[in-house]
Motif scaffolding. Structure first.
Motif, PDB file in Angstrom:
ATOM      1  N   GLY A 256       0.795  -1.221   0.000  1.00 52.82           N
ATOM      2  CA  GLY A 256       0.000   0.000   0.000  1.00 52.82           C
ATOM      3  C   GLY A 256       0.825   1.267   0.000  1.00 52.82           C
ATOM      4  O   GLY A 256       0.273   2.362  -0.167  1.00 52.82           O
ATOM      5  N   GLN A 257       2.143   1.160   0.169  1.00 53.23           N
ATOM      6  CA  GLN A 257       2.999   2.342   0.223  1.00 53.23           C
ATOM      7  C   GLN A 257       3.696   2.636  -1.107  1.00 53.23           C
ATOM      8  O   GLN A 257       4.139   3.757  -1.332  1.00 53.23           O
ATOM      9  N   MET A 262       6.653   5.773  -8.958  1.00 52.83           N
ATOM     10  CA  MET A 262       7.466   6.343  -7.878  1.00 52.83           C
ATOM     11  C   MET A 262       8.955   6.203  -8.214  1.00 52.83           C
ATOM     12  O   MET A 262       9.389   5.213  -8.797  1.00 52.83           O
ATOM     13  N   LYS A 263       9.723   7.202  -7.808  1.00 52.29           N
ATOM     14  CA  LYS A 263      11.157   7.177  -8.060  1.00 52.29           C
ATOM     15  C   LYS A 263      11.845   6.183  -7.135  1.00 52.29           C
ATOM     16  O   LYS A 263      11.358   5.891  -6.044  1.00 52.29           O
ATOM     17  N   PHE A 276      22.066   4.537  -9.116  1.00 60.38           N
ATOM     18  CA  PHE A 276      21.406   4.709 -10.407  1.00 60.38           C
ATOM     19  C   PHE A 276      19.946   5.075 -10.171  1.00 60.38           C
ATOM     20  O   PHE A 276      19.268   4.474  -9.327  1.00 60.38           O
ATOM     21  N   SER A 277      19.472   6.051 -10.903  1.00 59.81           N
ATOM     22  CA  SER A 277      18.079   6.491 -10.768  1.00 59.81           C
ATOM     23  C   SER A 277      17.149   5.535 -11.497  1.00 59.81           C
ATOM     24  O   SER A 277      17.474   5.040 -12.581  1.00 59.81           O
ATOM     25  N   GLY A 278      15.994   5.287 -10.900  1.00 60.33           N
ATOM     26  CA  GLY A 278      15.018   4.392 -11.516  1.00 60.33           C
ATOM     27  C   GLY A 278      13.608   4.776 -11.137  1.00 60.33           C
ATOM     28  O   GLY A 278      13.374   5.802 -10.481  1.00 60.33           O
ATOM     29  N   TRP A 279      12.660   3.971 -11.551  1.00 62.83           N
ATOM     30  CA  TRP A 279      11.254   4.211 -11.233  1.00 62.83           C
ATOM     31  C   TRP A 279      10.505   2.874 -11.217  1.00 62.83           C
ATOM     32  O   TRP A 279      10.900   1.924 -11.887  1.00 62.83           O
ATOM     33  N   ASN A 333       7.637  11.658  -2.693  1.00 63.35           N
ATOM     34  CA  ASN A 333       7.881  10.788  -3.856  1.00 63.35           C
ATOM     35  C   ASN A 333       6.546  10.523  -4.552  1.00 63.35           C
ATOM     36  O   ASN A 333       5.958   9.448  -4.421  1.00 63.35           O
ATOM     37  N   GLN A 334       6.073  11.527  -5.260  1.00 58.78           N
ATOM     38  CA  GLN A 334       4.809  11.399  -5.964  1.00 58.78           C
ATOM     39  C   GLN A 334       4.993  10.589  -7.246  1.00 58.78           C
ATOM     40  O   GLN A 334       5.994  10.772  -7.959  1.00 58.78           O
ATOM     41  N   PRO A 335       4.062   9.703  -7.557  1.00 60.68           N
ATOM     42  CA  PRO A 335       4.171   8.924  -8.804  1.00 60.68           C
ATOM     43  C   PRO A 335       4.211   9.829 -10.024  1.00 60.68           C
ATOM     44  O   PRO A 335       3.475  10.818 -10.110  1.00 60.68           O
ATOM     45  N   GLN A 336       5.090   9.511 -10.965  1.00 62.59           N
ATOM     46  CA  GLN A 336       5.222  10.249 -12.216  1.00 62.59           C
ATOM     47  C   GLN A 336       4.534   9.493 -13.346  1.00 62.59           C
ATOM     48  O   GLN A 336       4.394   8.264 -13.302  1.00 62.59           O
TER      49      GLN A 336
END
Length: 345
Positions: A256-257, A262-263, A276-279, A333-336
């Motif tokens: 649920g979190q 999210m990043k 490394f950046s991810g999503w 961390n809002q979903p993109q």
């Protein structure tokens, strides 16, 4: 030296305060909400089995295993001879049908109409002569100057002349009206069929060249020049390593979190100090038990959800199978919105 009761009481109060503070610290720490979800997994990639769209003999291979290729890069060729012959044949057939349609649309030429008129006039003259001959033979036969056979011959010639005149007149009418609209429509449809056949032949000729569908690395070179190929027989295996994703498992209590988009950050022992950046790009809709190969015995009975955490990999540092740690922050961390090609492919 004896300690006074007041000092003893003060020391006891201090000890109790310190113990209470320590206990509060640990209790608040145990009950504080988590700020980051940490999961573990391995790098995974997509693969493409590059194959031709037709059967043929492999003429040339232009890349080797380990070569990095770009989308649209030429990888291999089939022998194009028979495909070129098919194009030439269909092109000639279409050109012939174009002439057939042009002739029908142009209608009858003036010379053809004039010829039909002349034939009708000749048939009319023949009929007039046959009528005169029949009338003479009839008069002579009435006086018995000629045998009855001559009268019958004259009657047959008259009948034939009338039929020839009718035929000539019908031919003149058809020449004046020109081709039937149904014949023109049929010729148009045949021309469309010939054009489609030529387009298909050209497409098959183009398909004798195999191009890379995406940027990637040649992982396997399966065939060699001279081999016979088919659509079911891949020539190369391409590894599409940008983006890559982490195959990991999310605990049920964290479901649920964590949300799509999210990043996340990805850490690897191969690059200490480098993140490394991810999503988050995928969360399985169904639960499963933790895979036995990646967790302890105590955790094998817990339900988890398979996730994919994607990462752009322009420098190709993240490789297939590499073990990594994924951190997903839960604050700010809002979903993109997920993009179809987030890495610019």
């Amino acid at each position: 030296m004896a300690i006074s009761p007041k000092k003893r009481a003060l020391a006891l109060v201090v000890v109790l305060i310190v113990a209470g503070a320590v206990a509060y610290y640990f209790l608040s720490r145990n009950h504080a909400p988590e700020k980051t979800v940490t999961i573990y997994g391995n790098i995974d990639i997509r693969q493409v089995q590059a194959a031709f769209d037709d059967n043929g003999r492999l003429l040339d291979l232009r890349v080797q295993e380990g070569d990095r290729v770009k989308k649209g890069q030429l990888l291999a060729d089939l022998d194009p001879v028979r495909f070129q012959d098919a194009v030439d044949k269909d092109a000639a057939g279409m050109a012939a049908q174009e002439q057939v349609l042009a002739r029908l649309l142009a209608g009858s030429r003036p010379e053809e109409i004039a010829e039909a008129r002349a034939e009708a006039a000749a048939a009319q003259a023949t009929l007039s002569n046959a009528e005169i001959t029949w009338q003479r033979q009839q008069a002579l036969a009435a006086r018995q100057y000629v045998p009855k056979q001559s009268l019958d011959n004259a009657a047959a010639a008259l009948k034939t002349a009338r039929a020839n005149l009718d035929h000539a007149q019908q031919a003149l009418t058809l020449a004046i009206k020109g081709p039937r609209k149904e014949d023109i429509a049929a010729a148009r449809q045949q021309l469309q069929a010939d054009k489609a056949g030529l387009s298909l032949a050209r497409r098959e000729l183009t398909d004798t060249r195999l191009y890379a569908p995406e940027d990637g690395v040649v992982q396997d070179r399966i065939l060699e020049p001279g081999d016979m190929v088919s659509p079911q027989t891949p020539v190369f295996t391409l590894a599409l390593d940008n983006p890559v994703w982490v195959r990991a498992y999310l605990p049920e209590k964290a479901l649920g979190q964590v949300r799509l988009g999210m990043k996340a950050t990805i850490d690897s022992d191969s690059f200490p100090g480098k993140s490394f950046s991810g999503w988050v790009g995928f969360i399985s809709p169904t639960a499963e038990f933790t895979p036995k190969t990646v967790q302890t015995t105590e955790l094998r009975t817990e339900l988890v959800y398979r996730v994919r955490v994607y990462a752009c990999n322009p420098q190709h540092r993240l490789r297939l199978g590499m073990p990594v740690t994924v951190h997903i922050p839960l604050t700010d961390n809002q979903p993109q919105k997920l993009s179809a090609h987030p890495c610019g492919n």
